[in-house]
Scaffold this active site. Structure first.
Site, PDB file in Angstrom:
ATOM      1  N   ASP A 307       0.871  -1.169   0.000  1.00  0.00           N
ATOM      2  CA  ASP A 307       0.000   0.000   0.000  1.00  0.00           C
ATOM      3  C   ASP A 307       0.918   1.232   0.000  1.00  0.00           C
ATOM      4  O   ASP A 307       2.159   1.114  -0.039  1.00  0.00           O
ATOM      5  CB  ASP A 307      -0.965  -0.039   1.199  1.00  0.00           C
ATOM      6  CG  ASP A 307      -2.177   0.860   0.960  1.00  0.00           C
ATOM      7  OD1 ASP A 307      -2.117   1.748   0.099  1.00  0.00           O
ATOM      8  OD2 ASP A 307      -3.194   0.697   1.671  1.00  0.00           O
TER       9      ASP A 307
HETATM   10  C1  BGC Z   1      -5.026   3.205   0.332  1.00  0.00           C
HETATM   11  C2  BGC Z   1      -5.292   2.140  -0.714  1.00  0.00           C
HETATM   12  C3  BGC Z   1      -5.168   2.721  -2.100  1.00  0.00           C
HETATM   13  C4  BGC Z   1      -3.820   3.378  -2.249  1.00  0.00           C
HETATM   14  C5  BGC Z   1      -3.569   3.972  -3.621  1.00  0.00           C
HETATM   15  C6  BGC Z   1      -3.752   3.966   0.040  1.00  0.00           C
HETATM   16  O1  BGC Z   1      -3.572   5.033   0.898  1.00  0.00           O
HETATM   17  O2  BGC Z   1      -4.944   2.588   1.595  1.00  0.00           O
HETATM   18  O3  BGC Z   1      -6.552   1.560  -0.507  1.00  0.00           O
HETATM   19  O4  BGC Z   1      -5.361   1.728  -3.059  1.00  0.00           O
HETATM   20  O5  BGC Z   1      -3.697   4.406  -1.292  1.00  0.00           O
HETATM   21  O6  BGC Z   1      -4.303   5.117  -3.829  1.00  0.00           O
END
Ligand code: BGC
Length: 763
Positions: A307
């Protein structure tokens, strides 16, 4: 000769799939064998679009979207970065801009590099194509779950895949397979709610919608799905995003891993890792979860993605790595294939190369990661078709797509209270529409709508109806008045509200027959959505109380991402309707329910709590209820819900009869057949969701009070009776015992549908 051809045909048809697979594998091996270490490590890096776009800072704010040639050359050619994500200015772009941008990105990675490996672009399109202007915005997952009809999740994913490809993007960071069991958590709306079976079924439907029937993602209408966030993301102690969770292995297996297991069986191509920590170990450094469980036990063969900035956080936030280099070593050795870096890519790439040269990360580990990434790129046909062209997608944002979004909303909206059958409204009533959520497209959609926090929705969703507009359309502008009373503060935090004209709202209420009071939440997700008080904001409570003093009947509309506490005002309401986050067509669907054009059929996918200290899913343990039988003490520590999981009213009246279970005693290999008759005892056609629960009465670890085992939503005409039957293999009653082994233990069980109960014995 003829026979020879038939045999040949037979052999070809049997082997064509395997040939295709091995073709991809041999192409991957061929490229991999020619790649330098630098080229390989570049593939493992994912950067934010702002890193290569013109703009003054990390977020690239205040510039229209244009690729900066210098920055792009450095990242994509010199450092050979393999993946890009997100948007700039944190805002949606149109399909043409996406096409131009991704075409340009591919020119760098294909035309100007030795190995000509295309970039894979990834995006968060979680209830429709979030970052594309004009895309069809469906209800959020929590709303869709309330429809108890997986077809709505499938339709959403199908349309979303189409419109994401129309934006030139082949990889979607969706579905969310986290268990939404905590009403405090700021991302509960992104889940399918608290029940593992619902998450499992709706998750599978979404994978099918995204990846197509045969998981053939080379098809230009399909995208690669990304299950997230593996695993246990929401089960935190504090209720706040990315804070510690403590989860025993058997609990992880029983409730959290299962939906991922089913999605892997369904063919999900990629997975994103939980940004939090379990039992003190950041999941991004957890070899056991990524290798032993995800790879070896669940057999997942696709790409494992971090993530946002989560390798960095092993050092910066969680203090388990002494420096950034150690953080990279830990994460890659624990199983990460691609890092969503997303800014300081030089640092990641240089350090990882050094780690391989120093023998701290093996070249086999790198080859393994890059092999999976290249395979994904081949499967998406990016080598032949690096960007899909918006001009070939005439159904983008079409009426056909809008209708599916409307359908999902109309099947999800949940009627929770309807005193004296006040709804649907009869005659030609005068209606006051009031509250901060009454004239607001932003709150209908929630976050991940044209922007991350959903704060830019009003710039993009002007063509759709707010609740006030939709009610005015159905009941006529002379009958419908709008006074906000309370508003969300423009430019404020999501929890900031201002009182504007409560007394005016009260005056207008006196002149009306009904008050439609729209309360709930403003938009948020992730850390900005953390919550200190589950109660609905006090200004909203004040508005409700003041309005109730007029004596006019109030229809409370709840428009929220998580069940905020309304126990103080609920008794003052004549009707309560939960619309959750129903998307751009949610207000139309609500208005059709209020006017009676649509018969409501949603049911809660979570337990709606009554008190802040009673937050339990419906499958709590028996010891939660210990009220003293003699009545000597009156314990307050009971399960106190305002509305139960699975609850929702209809304008029809359904009666259950002739409940039957096939036998009294079952063997482990048997199937339990359950039947019931359901009669629509009213003069209006409607949908009913029949829910089958089981209870294990005694077990080696304390059993859940009950568990949903099957459900079916059926249309039953006025006066009609339908017979429903369910087949539940005994093996599906298993639980994970103290040794984390799935077992069905001999003993007594109960099978329940509605108020009908039958005890059975399993030996
Ligand atoms: C979130 C994810 C997301 C990623 C990309 C993160 O902060 O937890 O769910 O896919 O950002 O935008």
């Amino acid at each position: 000769m003829r026979y020879f051809f038939i045999i040949l045909l037979f052999i070809c048809s049997c082997t064509s799939n395997t040939t295709e697979v091995s073709n991809v594998d041999s192409k991957v091996q061929d490229i991999l064998s020619k790649m330098t270490l630098e080229e390989k490590v570049g593939q493992m890096a994912q950067i934010n679009l702002t890193v290569i776009a013109k703009g003054p800072n990390k977020w690239g704010s205040s510039f229209p979207l244009e690729i900066d040639p210098k920055k792009a050359k450095k990242a994509l050619v010199d450092f050979k970065v393999g993946s890009v994500l997100n948007t700039i200015n944190n805002t949606a772009q149109n399909t043409e801009t996406w096409y131009k941008t991704i075409t340009e990105i591919q020119k760098y990675s294909i035309d100007s590099t030795r190995m000509k490996v295309p970039v894979i672009y990834g995006i968060d399109a979680i209830h429709g194509t979030t970052y594309t202007a004009g895309a069809t915005m469906f209800p959020q997952q929590i709303t869709t779950a309330a429809s108890w009809n997986e077809e709505n999740a499938y339709n959403m994913a199908l349309v979303c895949a189409y419109e994401t490809r129309a934006s030139g993007i082949p990889w979607n960071f969706s579905p969310v397979l986290d268990l939404g069991l905590d009403p405090r958590f700021p991302r509960q709306f992104e889940t399918f709610g608290e029940d593992p079976l619902i998450v499992e079924r709706f998750g599978k439907a979404m994978i099918r919608g995204y990846q197509g029937e045969n998981n053939d993602i080379s098809n230009k209408y399909s995208v690669a799905a990304c299950m997230k966030h593996f695993v246990g993301y929401h089960a935190v102690i504090s209720g706040k995003d990315r804070t510690p969770a403590y989860i025993p292995d058997n609990v992880l297996s029983e409730y959290h891993i299962e939906p991922f297991k089913k999605a892997i069986e369904a063919g999900a191509k990629t997975v994103m890792i939980n940004s939090g920590l379990i039992n003190g170990v950041p999941v991004h450094a957890d070899y056991n979860l990524m290798i032993n469980v995800l790879r070896n036990k669940l057999g997942f063969e696709g790409v494992i993605l971090t993530d946002w900035e989560d390798i960095r956080k092993l050092h910066d936030r969680d203090k388990v790595a002494k420096n950034q280099k150690e953080a990279i070593k830990m994460a890659i050795n624990a199983g990460i294939d691609m890092s969503m870096i997303p800014y300081e890519y030089e640092h990641f790439i240089k350090n990882l190369i050094a780690l391989v040269k120093e023998g701290e990360v093996s070249i086999e580990r790198i080859d393994d990661a890059v092999m999976r990434i290249l395979k994904l790129k081949f499967e998406l046909d990016l080598f032949n078709n690096p960007v899909t062209n918006f001009e070939e997608y005439e159904d983008f944002g079409s009426k056909k797509h809008h209708q599916l979004a409307y359908k999902a909303a109309s099947e999800s909206i949940t009627l929770l209270k309807n005193d004296d059958n006040i709804l649907p409204l009869k005659g030609n009533p005068r209606i006051l529409v009031t509250g901060p959520n009454a004239d607001n497209m932003r709150t209908l959609n929630g976050a991940w709508t044209y922007s991350w926090q959903g704060d830019l929705t009003d710039d993009f969703a002007g063509d759709y109806n707010t609740i006030f507009e939709a009610i005015r359309n159905n009941f006529g502008s002379s009958n419908v008045k709008y006074v906000p009373g309370v508003t969300y503060r423009k430019g404020g935090n999501y929890y900031d509200l201002d009182e504007v004209d409560i007394s005016k709202a009260v005056q207008e209420a006196r002149r009306s027959d009904y008050i439609v009071l729209c309360l709930g939440e403003n938009t948020y997700t992730e850390k900005p959505g953390d919550l200190n008080d589950l109660n609905i904001h006090k200004l909203q409570t004040k508005l409700a109380i003041e309005l109730s003093k007029t004596g006019k009947p109030i229809i409370l509309i709840l428009n929220l991402g998580r069940p905020r506490l309304i126990s103080d005002i609920e008794p003052l309401m004549s009707a309560v309707v939960n619309v959750y986050l129903p998307g751009n067509f949610g207000a139309d669907a609500l208005s059709d329910i209020i006017s009676g054009r649509v018969n409501p059929s949603g049911k809660l996918p979570y337990s709606y709590p009554a008190y802040p200290n009673s937050l339990l899913p419906y499958y709590y343990k028996p010891s939660e209820v210990q009220n003293n039988a003699q009545g000597a003490y009156n314990y307050v520590g009971e399960v106190n819900n305002l509305y139960e999981f699975g609850y929702g009213l209809s304008y029809s009246d359904f009666k259950y009869s002739n409940f039957a279970v096939s036998k009294d005693t079952f063997a482990l290999s048997d199937t339990i057949n359950v039947g019931v008759f359901v009669t629509n005892d009213s003069d209006i056609d409607g949908y009913e969701t029949i829910q089958v629960y089981s209870s294990d009465l005694y077990a080696s670890i304390t059993p859940d009070i009950k568990r949903l085992r099957d459900f079916s939503k059926v249309h039953i005409k006025a006066g009609e009776t339908k017979r429903l039957s369910f087949s539940i293999p005994v093996s599906e009653l298993e639980f994970y015992n103290i040794d984390n082994v799935p077992v069905v233990e001999e003993g007594r069980f109960k099978i329940t549908i509605n108020d009908n109960v039958k005890e059975i014995y399993i030996r």
